[in-house]
Design an enzyme around this catalytic site. Structure first.
Site, mmCIF file in Angstrom:
data_model
loop_
_atom_site.group_PDB
_atom_site.id
_atom_site.type_symbol
_atom_site.label_atom_id
_atom_site.label_comp_id
_atom_site.label_asym_id
_atom_site.label_seq_id
_atom_site.Cartn_x
_atom_site.Cartn_y
_atom_site.Cartn_z
ATOM 1 C CE LYS A 12 -81.665 -55.670 28.170
ATOM 2 N NZ LYS A 12 -82.475 -55.993 29.362
ATOM 3 C CD1 TRP A 64 -78.466 -43.574 28.372
ATOM 4 C CD2 TRP A 64 -76.509 -43.301 29.418
ATOM 5 N NE1 TRP A 64 -78.683 -43.650 29.727
ATOM 6 C CE2 TRP A 64 -77.514 -43.490 30.384
ATOM 7 C CE3 TRP A 64 -75.197 -43.107 29.842
ATOM 8 C CZ2 TRP A 64 -77.248 -43.494 31.749
ATOM 9 C CZ3 TRP A 64 -74.936 -43.101 31.205
ATOM 10 C CH2 TRP A 64 -75.955 -43.296 32.139
ATOM 11 C CD GLU A 113 -85.417 -57.870 39.284
ATOM 12 O OE1 GLU A 113 -84.468 -57.228 39.753
ATOM 13 O OE2 GLU A 113 -85.741 -57.818 38.088
ATOM 14 C CD GLU A 124 -85.106 -51.674 36.004
ATOM 15 O OE1 GLU A 124 -83.978 -51.751 35.526
ATOM 16 O OE2 GLU A 124 -85.895 -52.656 36.038
ATOM 17 N NE ARG A 176 -75.956 -50.440 22.524
ATOM 18 C CZ ARG A 176 -75.026 -51.381 22.700
ATOM 19 N NH1 ARG A 176 -75.246 -52.596 22.266
ATOM 20 N NH2 ARG A 176 -73.891 -51.100 23.283
ATOM 21 C CG HIS A 232 -85.197 -52.986 62.633
ATOM 22 N ND1 HIS A 232 -85.052 -52.872 63.992
ATOM 23 C CD2 HIS A 232 -85.349 -54.310 62.378
ATOM 24 C CE1 HIS A 232 -85.098 -54.080 64.540
ATOM 25 N NE2 HIS A 232 -85.275 -54.963 63.577
ATOM 26 C CB CYS A 239 -73.431 -45.134 23.254
ATOM 27 S SG CYS A 239 -73.263 -43.682 24.256
ATOM 28 C CE LYS A 253 -87.256 -55.209 36.099
ATOM 29 N NZ LYS A 253 -86.049 -55.918 36.253
ATOM 30 C CG ASN A 290 -70.938 -46.791 21.743
ATOM 31 O OD1 ASN A 290 -71.409 -45.759 21.298
ATOM 32 N ND2 ASN A 290 -71.432 -47.986 21.466
ATOM 33 N N GLY A 291 -68.303 -45.112 25.046
ATOM 34 C CA GLY A 291 -67.275 -45.256 26.083
ATOM 35 C C GLY A 291 -66.877 -43.912 26.654
#
Ligand code: G6P
Length: 612
Positions: A607, A73, A485, A492, A27, A508, A2, A489, A99-100
């Protein structure tokens, strides 16, 4: 997550809002909208992109010099036109952006419904603006008081801006838990969730503190009160952000620009902290806390997403160099599981944005138990940076691409500096090893630069693999967090399923997945567990898996086994996570571009995750 932009002054508000919305796109969002006063209060919103909103508004006479706009968002209610912000009050004389999350919105909504109110949307935000208008009417008070009183009735996190048709010269803003910054121009004000929509107009800003309500007007007045009705004096700060830092500068995507910025961002993170000629590593921000580190019972590292992966590299670094036991925790788990925290623990909170709700809550929890909290944040003045006892900024510059790249390598750089400095002071590292490491560290930006020359080769690899449906990433020791990571990446931004695993754990479970269809990216640089990783590569090959290996320059052994090799400049194993990040970032980037994905704004991601 947001984005908020509001403006009051003498400029035409529509272009300011629209440009602001574009600046906030990074964002992450799913709908956009705006409200402005053009005689009466007008409100427009849509599900989709900012460009969809702009198209919808083409040809409309959007006059006026005061307005608010928002990228949403979704949290409460699906992403659609109705749930998009702003939201009107029942009379349509007030509108709000938020926002929130308002946690008690259901109870408030039921109360309001019982009193005859109806709601258009499924959002918590609409409940708040109804409540504000209800207070305004029933308590016969002005809008500023109504906002302040309403905020005393809600639980949760918010950054809000309210606009009122009856007060066309004024905007009201308030925050708790979510950031809000006010830009001060000449008889004009900008209100935003971060500085990016403000920086081209003014460098003078005031960051609101939690539970503060601000009113700004076109006479140039800014007044701040707490929600408990105490007057506050605004503290004006200078923004250091440059406009060029939030533009693409000729790159097709922010992500690629940010990948290429890493020689500089790593250097900036080391500048003034690593002094090889004097043989010193010193972090000004934590210098007074070195003794606490030396005496620490444990270091607990908290973070989310990529920052958590940086924390895992930190675990290897701190244990290896300082011999202090380390735990790395997902902030979201840590905050809710009644963790054991001692007063002689040091909690290191890592966050690019400095606003991630779970990390902030983990910091508050650890603080309440008496631990010392050290921050590693990128955004100066952010909530986490302010909530910690001390810390060091990463100096990576603004990161706009949702997938973190330069922030990660800057975080690892800082953790390395921290571990080196503590190890040197604690005496857990021989002087010769310390000098060897700091000398090597100074060469890292140049080695990253050299690694970037692999871009062409990696683009070719992406052409071979971009249609695959699954990837496996393997690494051991310092390279295990990097495998995680690398997989993150790829997930995402390209929406390909990928898993990161410690190479030996492959046996395993994941080994069952390996066949001709499965590319396996193995970080197989010299030193560390090199020989063991070689055996893991053999195991994959024996099952007809395709190996893409990241190796140390000149390595002939892996070359014979792997299907593709990416040769990296030789370095000490503690620095491999920085160097090897580059090809992993580039591989994900090119695969995502070839798949036609929105690299900078991947679907569903944000973000800065300011809700839990
Ligand atoms: C989001 C972002 C990630 C980031 C994570 C933690 O998920 O998309 O890139 O790593 O949040 O964010 P922080 O700002 O706390 O580092």
């Amino acid at each position: 997550m947001c984005g908020i932009i509001g403006y009051v002054g003498s400029r035409k508000v529509y272009p300011v809002l629209m440009k602001g919305l574009y600046r906030l796109e990074y964002r992450g969002y799913d709908s956009a909208g705006l409200a402005l006063i053009n005689d009466d209060l007008q409100l427009y919103k849509t599900h989709g992109k900012v460009s969809d909103l702009e198209n919808r508004l083409r040809g409309k006479a959007l006059e006026g010099t005061v307005g608010i706009a928002h990228t949403r968002w979704a949290t409460h209610g699906e992403p659609n036109d109705i749930n998009a912000h702003p939201h009107f009050s029942p009379s349509k004389k007030l509108a709000i952006i938020h926002n929130g999350i308002i946690e008690n919105y259901n109870t408030l909504k039921e109360e309001l419904i019982n009193r005859g109110y109806t709601f258009q949307s499924d959002t918590d935000t609409e409940v708040l603006i109804h409540l504000i208008e209800d207070i305004q009417l029933n308590e016969n008070t002005d809008i500023f008081e109504a906002v302040r009183i309403a905020l005393n009735h809600i639980y949760g996190a918010y950054a809000i801006v309210v606009i009122s048709q009856d007060y066309p010269d004024t905007l009201i803003a308030a925050k708790k838990g979510s950031p809000l910054v006010i830009g001060l121009g000449e008889d004009e004000f900008f209100i935003a969730s971060d500085a990016s929509p403000i920086v081209e107009y003014t460098k003078n800003v005031v960051y609101l503190d939690d539970e503060e309500v601000a009113t700004v007007n076109r006479q140039g007045e800014l007044k701040i009160k707490t929600t408990r009705n105490q007057e506050k004096t605004p503290y004006i700060q200078k923004l250091e952000l440059q406009l060029s830092a939030i533009e693409k500068s000729g790159f097709p995507h922010f992500m690629l620009k940010e990948i290429y910025e890493q020689p500089r961002s790593i250097n900036d993170s080391m500048r003034g902290r690593l002094n090889v000629s004097k043989g010193i590593v010193s972090l000004g921000g934590i210098i007074d806390y070195e003794q606490k580190f030396i005496n620490a019972r444990r270091i607990i590292i908290v973070g989310c997403g990529t920052s958590w992966h940086a924390g895992m590299v930190g675990e290897y670094l701190f244990e290896d160099l300082t011999r202090i036991p380390v735990k790395v925790e997902y902030a979201s788990e840590f905050r809710y599981r009644n963790p054991v925290i001692y007063e002689d623990d040091i909690v290191v909170a890592i966050s690019q944005s400095g606003e991630t709700a779970d990390t902030l809550a983990a910091v508050e929890l650890a603080k309440s138990k008496g631990a010392t909290i050290i921050g590693i944040c990128n955004v100066v003045g952010s909530s986490i940076a302010r909530a910690t006892h001390a810390g060091s900024y990463t100096h990576a510059g603004p990161e706009i691409g949702v997938a973190s790249t330069k922030a990660f390598t800057a975080q690892v750089t800082l953790l390395t500096l921290m571990a080196l400095s503590i190890a040197d002071n604690k005496g857990t590292l021989s002087k010769s090893r310390f000098y060897q490491l700091i000398n090597e560290m100074e060469t890292i930006p140049a080695k990253v630069e050299k690694t970037l020359e692999l871009n062409g080769n990696i683009k070719e690899l992406a052409k071979i693999f971009h249609k695959c449906r699954n990837f496996l990433y393997l690494g051991r020791g310092y390279n295990f967090p990097l495998a995680l990571e690398g997989a993150l990446k790829l997930k995402e931004i390209s929406y390909i399923h990928a898993e990161g695993y410690p190479a030996a754990e492959m046996k395993h479970g994941p080994i069952a997945l390996i066949d001709e269809e499965m590319p396996v990216v193995v970080i197989a640089t010299k030193k560390g567990a090199y020989d063991k990783v070689l055996s893991n590569i053999q195991e994959v090959k024996a099952r007809k898996g395709t190996i893409i290996a990241l190796v140390t320059e000149g390595d002939q052994t892996v070359k014979k086994l792997a299907d593709h090799v990416i040769e990296l400049p030789e370095t000490d194993e503690i620095f491999v996570p920085i160097i090897a990040s580059i090809p992993l970032q580039l591989l994900s980037y090119h695969i995502a571009v070839l798949r036609g994905c929105n690299v900078d704004q991947p679907r569903n991601l944000a973000k800065s995750v300011t809700v839990e």
